[in-house]
Design an enzyme around this catalytic site. Structure first.
Site, PDB file in Angstrom:
ATOM      1  N   HIS A 141       0.849   0.814   6.837  1.00 46.70           N
ATOM      2  CA  HIS A 141      -0.162   0.493   5.826  1.00 46.70           C
ATOM      3  C   HIS A 141      -0.866  -0.845   6.049  1.00 46.70           C
ATOM      4  O   HIS A 141      -1.061  -1.625   5.110  1.00 46.70           O
ATOM      5  CB  HIS A 141       0.485   0.528   4.426  1.00 46.70           C
ATOM      6  CG  HIS A 141       0.933   1.887   3.993  1.00 46.70           C
ATOM      7  ND1 HIS A 141       0.363   3.059   4.431  1.00 46.70           N
ATOM      8  CD2 HIS A 141       1.919   2.275   3.130  1.00 46.70           C
ATOM      9  CE1 HIS A 141       0.956   4.092   3.884  1.00 46.70           C
ATOM     10  NE2 HIS A 141       1.921   3.648   3.084  1.00 46.70           N
ATOM     11  N   HIS A 215      -3.284   4.987  -2.683  1.00 51.35           N
ATOM     12  CA  HIS A 215      -1.839   5.269  -2.726  1.00 51.35           C
ATOM     13  C   HIS A 215      -1.296   5.401  -4.148  1.00 51.35           C
ATOM     14  O   HIS A 215      -0.233   4.851  -4.478  1.00 51.35           O
ATOM     15  CB  HIS A 215      -1.113   4.154  -1.969  1.00 51.35           C
ATOM     16  CG  HIS A 215       0.208   4.532  -1.369  1.00 51.35           C
ATOM     17  ND1 HIS A 215       1.241   5.075  -2.112  1.00 51.35           N
ATOM     18  CD2 HIS A 215       0.666   4.442  -0.110  1.00 51.35           C
ATOM     19  CE1 HIS A 215       2.270   5.281  -1.315  1.00 51.35           C
ATOM     20  NE2 HIS A 215       1.960   4.913  -0.087  1.00 51.35           N
ATOM     21  N   GLU A 352      -1.851  11.272  -0.083  1.00 49.75           N
ATOM     22  CA  GLU A 352      -2.756  10.274   0.495  1.00 49.75           C
ATOM     23  C   GLU A 352      -3.629  10.964   1.533  1.00 49.75           C
ATOM     24  O   GLU A 352      -3.155  11.333   2.604  1.00 49.75           O
ATOM     25  CB  GLU A 352      -1.935   9.168   1.152  1.00 49.75           C
ATOM     26  CG  GLU A 352      -0.957   8.479   0.223  1.00 49.75           C
ATOM     27  CD  GLU A 352       0.263   7.957   0.974  1.00 49.75           C
ATOM     28  OE1 GLU A 352       0.113   7.085   1.836  1.00 49.75           O
ATOM     29  OE2 GLU A 352       1.371   8.456   0.706  1.00 49.75           O
TER      30      GLU A 352
END
Ligand code: GLA
Length: 389
Positions: A141, A215, A352
């Site tokens: 991420h 997210h 996601e």
């Protein structure tokens, strides 16, 4: 330190005359007659003293989406259940300090690279780029300080389709190890059809890799109501990308047929989550990218989730080739939510939309390379309805 002044709250309303008017009397950009409003109020200060505001987008039906400038984090999505009662369906914290110190990416904008890059490195045009290994040997991420941990600039935007805000951030050349100055714009729109639309745009001044996503952890029965095992999930995918023990795709596109990964027909999330399948053991549940069935490059249905007690339905359409289905496996009781309850494993799920994990090291996957002169454009829509509507 900046002081929080409750009088600093302001509201933007769309005027029927066709311009957006600031409650304090300032005329804003925006020319079409629209709907809804955006309210801005102080939320707190970051540990390094940056003031962070909370924004509320409200549509004409009373539904609302709240987000903060820190991480672009969506803190609440309030939509009706089958009896018309509004409730918040995403997990979140009460305080900015919690978002800063222990957020498992609740509601956040993710970048530069959503999900993992194997070995925390990749090659691009003959140069190797080294990233922070913040998830075992891998980069997750966007690294140590990804887009979920920066303060975004926020402004209201015009448009007929609903209440909308534009979030902007410029990531410097070399930030978190990635090449190129990346200019990112994300628009959150809450339409009068109870859709949360997220439009992403990015440009760069050097070749780079990008994979942007959002997210939110959903619990359609309501934040803090317990587990999501009974949510009935459909994913429009015949294949998924199996992973190794560190959750990096092997490169294979495997058929979901005959496996616990088959959600082509609606299935309760919990029905097969305890199967003794090595893939589910690696992920401690579902934490896998699905290869969406698509035709063309436009918006196409990725997933549908139905929660039988509340009657709420969420349908996700996207221009992206994949969706990461994560069943909240790493949630534990050290996290206490905004409503004062502790979270436990599988109290929320994420879908996601994205390009596939580790694409920079997987030439066979759809490319995540962005070059100067190109504009990355990506859209995901979450449509909320109920079994009564
Ligand atoms: C993604 C990852 C998961 C986990 C969550 C946040 O879904 O794939 O492994 O990192 O984010 O905890």
């Amino acid at each position: 330190m900046t002081r929080i002044d409750p009088n600093m709250s302001r509201t933007w309303h769309r005027s029927v005359l066709g311009a957006a008017v600031l409650g304090m009397g300032v005329l804003l950009e925006g020319t079409s007659a629209g709907a809804g409003s955006m309210d801005e109020t102080p939320f707190g200060n970051t540990q390094d003293g940056k003031a962070v505001n909370l924004y509320t987008l409200t549509n004409d039906r009373g539904a609302s989406v709240k987000f903060i400038a820190y991480g672009g984090i969506i803190t609440e999505i309030n939509v009706p259940d089958r009896w018309g009662k509004l409730g918040n369906i995403v997990l979140g914290f009460k305080e900015l300090a919690d978002y800063e110190s222990k957020n498992p990416y609740f509601g956040a904008l993710i970048g530069r690279y959503g999900n993992r890059i194997g070995g925390a490195k990749f090659m691009l045009d003959g140069t190797q780029y080294q990233l922070a290994a913040n998830n075992g040997p891998n980069s997750l991420h966007g690294g140590t300080k990804g887009f979920d941990k920066v303060v975004w600039a926020v402004e209201p935007v015009g448009g007929a389709s609903g209440a909308a805000a534009r979030l902007s951030y410029t990531s410097k050349d070399g930030e978190e190890g990635y090449p190129g100055t990346l200019t990112v714009r994300v628009v959150y729109t809450l339409t009068n059809d109870n859709e949360l639309r997220i439009d992403y745009e990015a440009t760069t001044d050097k070749p780079t890799v990008v994979n942007l996503t959002s997210h939110s952890y959903f619990n359609l029965a309501g934040d803090g109501t317990g587990g999501i095992d009974d949510h009935i999930l459909t994913i429009n995918a015949d294949r998924y990308t199996p992973v190794d023990a560190t959750l990096i795709p092997t490169g294979q596109l495997a058929s979901v047929a005959g496996t616990p990964f088959d959600f082509r027909q609606g299935m309760p999330i919990g029905a097969r989550i305890r199967s003794n399948d090595p893939q589910l053991v690696y992920g401690r549940g579902y934490d896998h990218n699905y290869v969406l069935n698509r035709s063309g490059s436009g918006l196409s249905l990725a997933a549908r989730v139905y929660e039988p007690r509340s009657g709420r339905i969420m349908e996700i359409s996207t221009t992206e080739p994949g969706v990461q289905f994560y069943s909240g496996n790493f949630l534990d009781s050290t996290l206490v939510g905004a409503a004062g309850q502790q979270y436990r494993q599988t109290d929320g799920f994420c879908l996601e939309t994205q390009h596939f994990p580790d694409s920079p090291n997987k030439p066979s996957f759809p490319t995540t390379v962005l070059k100067p002169g190109e504009t990355l454009k990506s859209t995901t829509i979450h449509k909320f309805s109920t079994d009564a509507s």
